[in-house]
Scaffold this motif. Structure first.
Motif, PDB file in Angstrom:
ATOM      1  N   SER A 137       8.196   2.695  -3.359  1.00  0.00           N
ATOM      2  CA  SER A 137       8.462   3.636  -2.263  1.00  0.00           C
ATOM      3  C   SER A 137       9.917   4.061  -2.286  1.00  0.00           C
ATOM      4  O   SER A 137      10.807   3.339  -2.717  1.00  0.00           O
ATOM      5  CB  SER A 137       8.147   2.960  -0.925  1.00  0.00           C
ATOM      6  OG  SER A 137       8.919   1.797  -0.764  1.00  0.00           O
ATOM      7  N   ILE A 167      -1.388  10.125  -6.552  1.00  0.00           N
ATOM      8  CA  ILE A 167      -1.613   8.701  -6.312  1.00  0.00           C
ATOM      9  C   ILE A 167      -1.940   8.026  -7.646  1.00  0.00           C
ATOM     10  O   ILE A 167      -2.712   8.556  -8.444  1.00  0.00           O
ATOM     11  CB  ILE A 167      -2.761   8.493  -5.308  1.00  0.00           C
ATOM     12  CG1 ILE A 167      -2.373   9.083  -3.943  1.00  0.00           C
ATOM     13  CG2 ILE A 167      -3.119   7.015  -5.166  1.00  0.00           C
ATOM     14  CD1 ILE A 167      -3.521   9.110  -2.951  1.00  0.00           C
ATOM     15  N   VAL A 222       1.200   0.684  -8.256  1.00  0.00           N
ATOM     16  CA  VAL A 222       1.680   1.483  -7.133  1.00  0.00           C
ATOM     17  C   VAL A 222       3.128   1.897  -7.375  1.00  0.00           C
ATOM     18  O   VAL A 222       3.967   1.080  -7.751  1.00  0.00           O
ATOM     19  CB  VAL A 222       1.571   0.689  -5.816  1.00  0.00           C
ATOM     20  CG1 VAL A 222       2.184   1.469  -4.664  1.00  0.00           C
ATOM     21  CG2 VAL A 222       0.104   0.374  -5.527  1.00  0.00           C
ATOM     22  N   LYS A 223       3.399   3.158  -7.144  1.00  0.00           N
ATOM     23  CA  LYS A 223       4.772   3.645  -7.308  1.00  0.00           C
ATOM     24  C   LYS A 223       5.694   3.010  -6.271  1.00  0.00           C
ATOM     25  O   LYS A 223       5.302   2.855  -5.108  1.00  0.00           O
ATOM     26  CB  LYS A 223       4.813   5.168  -7.137  1.00  0.00           C
ATOM     27  CG  LYS A 223       4.105   5.950  -8.238  1.00  0.00           C
ATOM     28  CD  LYS A 223       4.213   7.432  -7.978  1.00  0.00           C
ATOM     29  CE  LYS A 223       3.511   8.246  -9.058  1.00  0.00           C
ATOM     30  NZ  LYS A 223       3.599   9.699  -8.788  1.00  0.00           N
ATOM     31  N   ASN A 277      -1.300  -3.738  -7.619  1.00  0.00           N
ATOM     32  CA  ASN A 277       0.070  -3.843  -7.102  1.00  0.00           C
ATOM     33  C   ASN A 277       1.090  -3.290  -8.087  1.00  0.00           C
ATOM     34  O   ASN A 277       2.027  -2.580  -7.689  1.00  0.00           O
ATOM     35  CB  ASN A 277       0.397  -5.294  -6.763  1.00  0.00           C
ATOM     36  CG  ASN A 277      -0.302  -5.769  -5.489  1.00  0.00           C
ATOM     37  OD1 ASN A 277      -0.635  -4.964  -4.624  1.00  0.00           O
ATOM     38  ND2 ASN A 277      -0.529  -7.074  -5.383  1.00  0.00           N
ATOM     39  N   ASP A 287      -3.349   3.721  -1.602  1.00  0.00           N
ATOM     40  CA  ASP A 287      -2.222   3.467  -2.499  1.00  0.00           C
ATOM     41  C   ASP A 287      -2.611   3.654  -3.957  1.00  0.00           C
ATOM     42  O   ASP A 287      -1.767   3.927  -4.807  1.00  0.00           O
ATOM     43  CB  ASP A 287      -1.693   2.044  -2.302  1.00  0.00           C
ATOM     44  CG  ASP A 287      -1.126   1.822  -0.917  1.00  0.00           C
ATOM     45  OD1 ASP A 287      -0.270   2.633  -0.496  1.00  0.00           O
ATOM     46  OD2 ASP A 287      -1.540   0.861  -0.242  1.00  0.00           O
ATOM     47  N   VAL A 288      -3.911   3.464  -4.245  1.00  0.00           N
ATOM     48  CA  VAL A 288      -4.395   3.530  -5.623  1.00  0.00           C
ATOM     49  C   VAL A 288      -5.756   4.227  -5.641  1.00  0.00           C
ATOM     50  O   VAL A 288      -6.562   4.051  -4.728  1.00  0.00           O
ATOM     51  CB  VAL A 288      -4.541   2.106  -6.224  1.00  0.00           C
ATOM     52  CG1 VAL A 288      -5.204   2.170  -7.602  1.00  0.00           C
ATOM     53  CG2 VAL A 288      -3.201   1.415  -6.337  1.00  0.00           C
TER      54      VAL A 288
END
Length: 311
Positions: free
Chosen positions: A310, A32, A307-308, A304, A8-9
């Protein structure tokens, strides 16, 4: 690895500058979010000294400002410096997470510490780790010790100062000899990390050195000192981040690293405080706030928010 694990990162950390180049490349290829752990500053007015290296590092900094979701610094001073250098960046993208210590390692070290009290009147102070001849220059400290010894305020019979693993013993040994303080100051060799922590936990007081040229940096050992629960005499600029952090912890035994007279006054006061049992220590709550177990939650929060969403 990205195709397989689908992270995620992407997280890159200094002081290996190429790690940020790898993080940048992976971010550009994958999209990412990229979180950059800058830690201390990559560049200063006179650092790096090599102009080509400095030019490359400044380019990396600009890529961080342009592409990173968040950049993490270990001190408020470093964050402020970068906000001034890059005033167009959104302030919330620059985050402070300090260095810390590992509680489990400290608990293991404590098991080997002898807590029995000694009848000796000799106090022991220790500085654990590298003493840089410029950024942590002990010259004024040595001068202060020499004059206090001549005045009869201290002696090798009542004070033992251990400089553990300075990395520059060849420079400091002649300085001790010239000032006739070899009976006061011991240049001790390096030991294992566990042994170094046990020493911190067992001595009477701890020494910290940090020059004004490093005002926006804090030696990572300060947080270990907090956890050791011992009084700290800090030789540093009172306007710097190190002094601010000490003050926030309720510790005020601070002298200017470059001021011999200030060091003399504060050292004598510190020693008296130790002998009278009134020297200050960081509270367990303050120390716990710098445990890595505590700080990991702050990293998780940064990841957290980076993170883009969703969809």
């Amino acid at each position: 690895m990205i195709r397989k694990d689908k992270p995620d990162v992407i997280w890159s950390t200094y002081p290996i500058a190429s790690a940020h180049l790898i993080g940048l490349a992976l971010h550009r290829l994958s999209g990412i979010p990229w979180v950059v752990d800058c830690r201390d500053s990559m560049t200063e007015e006179n650092y790096p000294a090599n102009p080509t290296q400095k030019k490359i590092y400044r380019w990396i900094e600009r890529q961080i400002v342009k592409h990173a979701a968040r950049a993490i610094f270990t001190t408020q001073g470093a964050r402020d410096m970068y906000l001034q250098r890059y005033p167009d960046v959104e302030p919330e993208r620059f985050v402070v997470i300090p260095n810390g210590y590992d509680e489990e390692i400290f608990r293991a070290a404590e098991k080997g510490v002898n807590h029995s009290t000694s009848a000796s009147e000799k106090l022991t102070l220790v500085h654990s780790g590298v003493l840089y001849p410029s950024e942590r220059d002990p010259t004024a400290f040595f001068d202060a010790l020499s004059e206090l010894k001549k005045a009869g305020s201290i002696s090798g019979d009542n004070l033992n100062i251990i400089l553990r693993a300075t990395g520059h013993d060849a420079i400091f040994q002649p300085m001790l000899r010239q000032r006739d303080i070899e009976d006061l100051v011991t240049l001790a060799p390096g030991v294992s990390y566990n042994e170094a922590l046990q020493e911190m936990l067992s001595v009477d007081g701890l020494l910290l050195f940090q020059a004004s040229s490093c005002n926006h940096q804090i030696p990572a050992k300060l947080y270990e000192y907090f956890r050791a629960g011992k009084p700290v005499l800090a030789l540093t600029d009172k306007a710097g981040n190190t002094a601010t952090t000490l003050a926030e912890a309720g510790l005020d035994d601070i002298a200017d690293l470059a001021d011999k007279r200030d060091i003399q006054q504060q050292l004598v006061s510190f020693v008296v405080g130790l002998r009278e049992g009134r020297a200050k220590v960081a509270s367990s709550e303050v120390a716990a706030s710098y445990s890595r177990q505590s700080l990991i939650a702050r990293f998780a929060e940064v990841f957290n928010v980076s993170v883009k969403p969703s969809g």
